[in-house]
Design an enzyme around this catalytic site. Structure first.
Site, PDB file in Angstrom:
ATOM      1  N   SER A 177      71.653  49.620  21.998  1.00 41.95           N
ATOM      2  CA  SER A 177      72.863  49.298  22.756  1.00 41.95           C
ATOM      3  C   SER A 177      74.099  49.835  22.045  1.00 41.95           C
ATOM      4  O   SER A 177      74.210  49.758  20.819  1.00 41.95           O
ATOM      5  CB  SER A 177      72.972  47.786  22.928  1.00 41.95           C
ATOM      6  OG  SER A 177      74.054  47.463  23.758  1.00 41.95           O
ATOM      7  N   HIS A 209      66.553  51.655  23.337  1.00 41.73           N
ATOM      8  CA  HIS A 209      66.497  50.232  23.003  1.00 41.73           C
ATOM      9  C   HIS A 209      65.073  49.665  22.936  1.00 41.73           C
ATOM     10  O   HIS A 209      64.832  48.504  23.272  1.00 41.73           O
ATOM     11  CB  HIS A 209      67.348  49.402  23.969  1.00 41.73           C
ATOM     12  CG  HIS A 209      67.985  48.234  23.256  1.00 41.73           C
ATOM     13  ND1 HIS A 209      68.822  47.328  23.885  1.00 41.73           N
ATOM     14  CD2 HIS A 209      67.921  47.830  21.964  1.00 41.73           C
ATOM     15  CE1 HIS A 209      69.221  46.417  23.029  1.00 41.73           C
ATOM     16  NE2 HIS A 209      68.686  46.712  21.845  1.00 41.73           N
ATOM     17  N   LYS A 253      73.084  37.330  33.297  1.00 36.47           N
ATOM     18  CA  LYS A 253      72.310  37.760  32.127  1.00 36.47           C
ATOM     19  C   LYS A 253      71.953  36.570  31.232  1.00 36.47           C
ATOM     20  O   LYS A 253      72.743  35.657  31.022  1.00 36.47           O
ATOM     21  CB  LYS A 253      73.124  38.783  31.338  1.00 36.47           C
ATOM     22  CG  LYS A 253      72.415  39.358  30.115  1.00 36.47           C
ATOM     23  CD  LYS A 253      73.240  40.448  29.445  1.00 36.47           C
ATOM     24  CE  LYS A 253      72.513  41.041  28.245  1.00 36.47           C
ATOM     25  NZ  LYS A 253      73.290  42.144  27.609  1.00 36.47           N
ATOM     26  N   ASP A 289      68.454  46.809  34.377  1.00 36.76           N
ATOM     27  CA  ASP A 289      67.604  46.090  33.424  1.00 36.76           C
ATOM     28  C   ASP A 289      67.730  44.584  33.471  1.00 36.76           C
ATOM     29  O   ASP A 289      66.792  43.867  33.157  1.00 36.76           O
ATOM     30  CB  ASP A 289      67.851  46.608  31.998  1.00 36.76           C
ATOM     31  CG  ASP A 289      69.243  46.292  31.476  1.00 36.76           C
ATOM     32  OD1 ASP A 289      70.141  45.948  32.278  1.00 36.76           O
ATOM     33  OD2 ASP A 289      69.460  46.417  30.256  1.00 36.76           O
ATOM     34  N   ASN A 290      68.887  44.071  33.810  1.00 37.39           N
ATOM     35  CA  ASN A 290      69.080  42.616  33.911  1.00 37.39           C
ATOM     36  C   ASN A 290      70.422  42.357  34.586  1.00 37.39           C
ATOM     37  O   ASN A 290      71.175  43.291  34.873  1.00 37.39           O
ATOM     38  CB  ASN A 290      69.011  41.931  32.540  1.00 37.39           C
ATOM     39  CG  ASN A 290      69.906  42.541  31.491  1.00 37.39           C
ATOM     40  OD1 ASN A 290      69.421  43.157  30.544  1.00 37.39           O
ATOM     41  ND2 ASN A 290      71.207  42.410  31.623  1.00 37.39           N
ATOM     42  N   LYS A 319      70.203  55.123  26.803  1.00 36.85           N
ATOM     43  CA  LYS A 319      69.925  53.964  25.958  1.00 36.85           C
ATOM     44  C   LYS A 319      68.430  53.668  25.922  1.00 36.85           C
ATOM     45  O   LYS A 319      67.864  53.188  26.899  1.00 36.85           O
ATOM     46  CB  LYS A 319      70.691  52.747  26.493  1.00 36.85           C
ATOM     47  CG  LYS A 319      70.402  51.453  25.747  1.00 36.85           C
ATOM     48  CD  LYS A 319      71.160  50.300  26.371  1.00 36.85           C
ATOM     49  CE  LYS A 319      70.745  48.968  25.769  1.00 36.85           C
ATOM     50  NZ  LYS A 319      71.462  47.837  26.376  1.00 36.85           N
ATOM     51  N   HIS A 334      77.192  48.293  30.533  1.00 36.68           N
ATOM     52  CA  HIS A 334      77.195  47.368  29.397  1.00 36.68           C
ATOM     53  C   HIS A 334      78.546  47.412  28.680  1.00 36.68           C
ATOM     54  O   HIS A 334      79.213  48.441  28.635  1.00 36.68           O
ATOM     55  CB  HIS A 334      76.066  47.762  28.436  1.00 36.68           C
ATOM     56  CG  HIS A 334      75.709  46.734  27.418  1.00 36.68           C
ATOM     57  ND1 HIS A 334      76.536  46.393  26.371  1.00 36.68           N
ATOM     58  CD2 HIS A 334      74.592  45.976  27.274  1.00 36.68           C
ATOM     59  CE1 HIS A 334      75.946  45.477  25.616  1.00 36.68           C
ATOM     60  NE2 HIS A 334      74.761  45.198  26.149  1.00 36.68           N
ATOM     61  N   CYS A 346      67.870  43.162  27.565  1.00 27.91           N
ATOM     62  CA  CYS A 346      67.578  44.597  27.616  1.00 27.91           C
ATOM     63  C   CYS A 346      66.198  45.037  27.168  1.00 27.91           C
ATOM     64  O   CYS A 346      65.433  45.622  27.953  1.00 27.91           O
ATOM     65  CB  CYS A 346      68.617  45.351  26.784  1.00 27.91           C
ATOM     66  SG  CYS A 346      70.322  45.057  27.261  1.00 27.91           S
ATOM     67  N   ASP A 383      72.584  49.396  33.188  1.00 28.37           N
ATOM     68  CA  ASP A 383      72.578  48.392  32.125  1.00 28.37           C
ATOM     69  C   ASP A 383      73.540  47.251  32.464  1.00 28.37           C
ATOM     70  O   ASP A 383      74.725  47.486  32.717  1.00 28.37           O
ATOM     71  CB  ASP A 383      72.987  49.062  30.804  1.00 28.37           C
ATOM     72  CG  ASP A 383      72.660  48.223  29.594  1.00 28.37           C
ATOM     73  OD1 ASP A 383      72.104  47.119  29.747  1.00 28.37           O
ATOM     74  OD2 ASP A 383      72.948  48.668  28.478  1.00 28.37           O
ATOM     75  N   ASP A 384      73.018  46.024  32.474  1.00 28.28           N
ATOM     76  CA  ASP A 384      73.842  44.837  32.753  1.00 28.28           C
ATOM     77  C   ASP A 384      74.548  44.928  34.105  1.00 28.28           C
ATOM     78  O   ASP A 384      75.692  44.485  34.248  1.00 28.28           O
ATOM     79  CB  ASP A 384      74.888  44.623  31.646  1.00 28.28           C
ATOM     80  CG  ASP A 384      74.267  44.085  30.360  1.00 28.28           C
ATOM     81  OD1 ASP A 384      73.030  44.058  30.257  1.00 28.28           O
ATOM     82  OD2 ASP A 384      75.030  43.704  29.458  1.00 28.28           O
ATOM     83  N   ARG A 395      63.052  46.793  29.452  1.00 30.08           N
ATOM     84  CA  ARG A 395      62.735  48.221  29.354  1.00 30.08           C
ATOM     85  C   ARG A 395      61.260  48.440  29.015  1.00 30.08           C
ATOM     86  O   ARG A 395      60.625  49.390  29.505  1.00 30.08           O
ATOM     87  CB  ARG A 395      63.628  48.879  28.298  1.00 30.08           C
ATOM     88  CG  ARG A 395      65.070  48.969  28.755  1.00 30.08           C
ATOM     89  CD  ARG A 395      66.085  49.021  27.616  1.00 30.08           C
ATOM     90  NE  ARG A 395      67.382  48.653  28.154  1.00 30.08           N
ATOM     91  CZ  ARG A 395      68.229  49.506  28.708  1.00 30.08           C
ATOM     92  NH1 ARG A 395      67.939  50.797  28.738  1.00 30.08           N
ATOM     93  NH2 ARG A 395      69.366  49.089  29.216  1.00 30.08           N
TER      94      ARG A 395
END
Length: 515
Positions: free
Chosen positions: A165, A140, A317, A296-297, A138, A244, A84, A44-45, A88
């Site tokens: 999140s 989301h 991001k 994810d990003n 997560k 994240h 996010c 994540d992130d 996903r």
């Protein structure tokens, strides 16, 4: 079910396989190998430059580095959105988020919408073949009324995790690092505290960050062990909360990295990867399991040293620059994938068709945007992917694509900064860098200029003029095929839908506590 049976089933269903996949299934069926297992790791992130194997000098990621050294490391791998939830949705469905309606932005605790139930996830695709399926971490992709959008309603037999999140709740009084270091920042206020859910039941509220990763590791180990004991092929999806904001880590990894809180959080994720590898080795199925890792990003640069690193890529991001959507990615499969590095174009969209091909599963009868990348994995061969499309966090039919990559070239039709990418010296990344159209589009050669610093001029360059014409044709054809689904996030939120372990208590949200 043997791979020979899967091959027969695929023929009966009219599922035409690539030559590479066909040969793989024939070879494995002749050897009597059981069906392949799949583990999908989703950070994540996490930025392109955050892992040790991607060049970060102080990140401690020995297990991910092992996967990269003994597997296939991608240099040109993309997610589909710089935030996010839409990213996903695309990962699990093989379809751009605009088709499923997971836009604009992300889901919140009380969101009315979610990943539509008529969308087919990887888990739902594998279920008819007898796969055990589990998700942890997560989600989301919505909770909804009576948990209608949770993983257990989307093809997963088991789920353990925070359904959105982990900054979407008050966290200033929660402990993120031992012995009692409070979480950095306030996170979201005015909503329920962060819940930990087991299947569709709240197990703990607020979640205990110090014990969370151990719980995930135990959950995954048990799932692998039980599936193997039953001789049942399995699919494990682990969308991690790491890295994240706010970062957290338990006693086993806190203070162990040289990169501060971000590094400790990353190390904790890496340690869970190591535990998964140990479980696969212990149960004897390591060589029969494909592990795919990506994120994810891009990094949330506004958090500075707590926000990740995009390496040489521009911005992060929230933007459609390379730093927002090009991600680290690794494929690991001992005995099947030869170690190396690939520069072929690939995406999270391609994971569903690849797993479908390798498992002999039937793809959903909808417009898919992914391609089978088995030839890349098994033979280090060429990609079937010609282009990659870039949508902003708030896609619309009015503006269409913000950017398009064709081969090694990327054209920006619109550029815009984002709050997530504040604090960097590059002004193009900032939120005050407002929407700017480009006609002709900004054009970059990503092989020689991955930082998108030096736009190419088509003046006096017939080759580039022809390239821009070709890009225009690809863009027009793609946008003509795009049917925007009803916006799920646009359905708004209802505080009564926020997960609460004591739903009829007062006063809300402070009374929602248990475990």
């Amino acid at each position: 079910m043997t791979n020979f049976c899967l091959l027969q089933q695929s023929v009966r269903m009219g599922h035409f396989l690539s030559l590479t996949t066909l040969l793989y299934l024939l070879v494995t069926s002749c050897s009597g190998s059981p069906p392949s297992n799949f583990i999908l790791l989703f950070a994540d992130d996490l930025g392109f430059g955050d892992l040790g194997c991607y060049g970060h000098p102080t990140s401690l990621t020995p297990n991910l580095d092992r996967l990269a050294a003994d597997g296939l490391r991608f240099t040109d791998f993309y997610c589909t959105s710089p935030v996010c939830s839409p990213s996903r949705a695309s990962l699990l469905t093989g379809r751009y988020q605009t088709r499923s309606g997971v836009y604009p932005g992300v889901f919140y605790p009380g969101s009315r919408g979610g990943l539509p139930l008529n969308e087919t996830t990887i888990a739902e695709m594998l279920k008819p073949l007898g796969y055990a399926t589990a998700a942890m971490g997560k989600w989301h992709l919505g909770v909804g009324e009576n948990g209608m959008y949770l993983p257990t309603q989307q093809g997963f037999d088991h789920y353990l995790g925070v359904p959105y999140s982990h900054d979407m709740g008050p966290c200033q009084n929660l402990t993120c690092f031992p012995p009692d270091v409070k979480c950095f920042g306030n996170c979201d206020v005015g909503v329920v505290t962060i819940p930990l859910m087991h299947n569709d039941v709240i197990k703990q509220q607020p979640v205990d960050f110090l014990d969370l990763e151990r719980a995930y590791s135990d959950f995954a180990t048990d799932f692998i062990t039980q599936s193997t004991r039953k001789k049942q092929p399995f699919f494990l999806y682990y969308p991690s909360h790491h890295t994240h904001y706010p970062q957290y880590a338990g006693p086993a990894t806190a203070g162990r990295s040289r990169r501060g809180p971000f590094g400790d959080a990353l190390l904790e994720f890496d340690s869970t990867v190591g535990n998964l590898l140990s479980a696969l080795e212990h149960t004897g199925v390591l060589n029969n399991t494909l592990i795919l890792f990506t994120a994810d990003n891009g990094p949330e640069l506004m958090r500075m040293s707590r926000g990740g690193n995009a390496g040489p890529l521009k911005c992060g991001k929230g933007t459609t620059y390379e730093g927002g959507m090009r991600e680290p990615a690794i494929a690991y499969w001992p005995g099947t994938i030869t170690p190396g590095v690939t520069h072929e174009l690939a995406s999270t969209l391609d994971i569903m068709p690849t797993i479908a091909g390798l498992a002999g599963a039937k793809l959903p009868m909808v417009q898919l945007d992914g391609v089978d990348m088995t030839d890349i994995l098994v033979n280090h061969g060429p990609s079937k992917r010609e282009a990659m499309m870039f949508y902003p966090t708030d896609p619309s039919e009015k503006y269409g694509l913000f950017a398009l990559r064709l081969g090694k070239y990327k054209a920006h039709f619109y550029t815009r900064g984002a709050g997530h990418s504040e604090t960097t010296p590059d002004q193009d990344c900032h939120i005050i860098s407002f929407l700017k159209p480009h006609d002709p589009p900004l054009l970059f050669d990503l092989e020689s200029d991955p930082s998108e610093n030096y736009p190419l001029s088509p003046l006096g360059r017939p080759d580039l003029q022809a390239l821009l014409q070709r890009i225009g044709v690809v863009k027009k054809q793609f946008e003509a095929s795009m049917v925007f689904g009803e916006s799920q996030i646009g359905k708004g939120s209802d505080p009564d839908l926020e997960p609460c372990c004591t739903p009829h208590c007062t006063p809300k949200p402070s009374c929602c506590q248990c475990g």
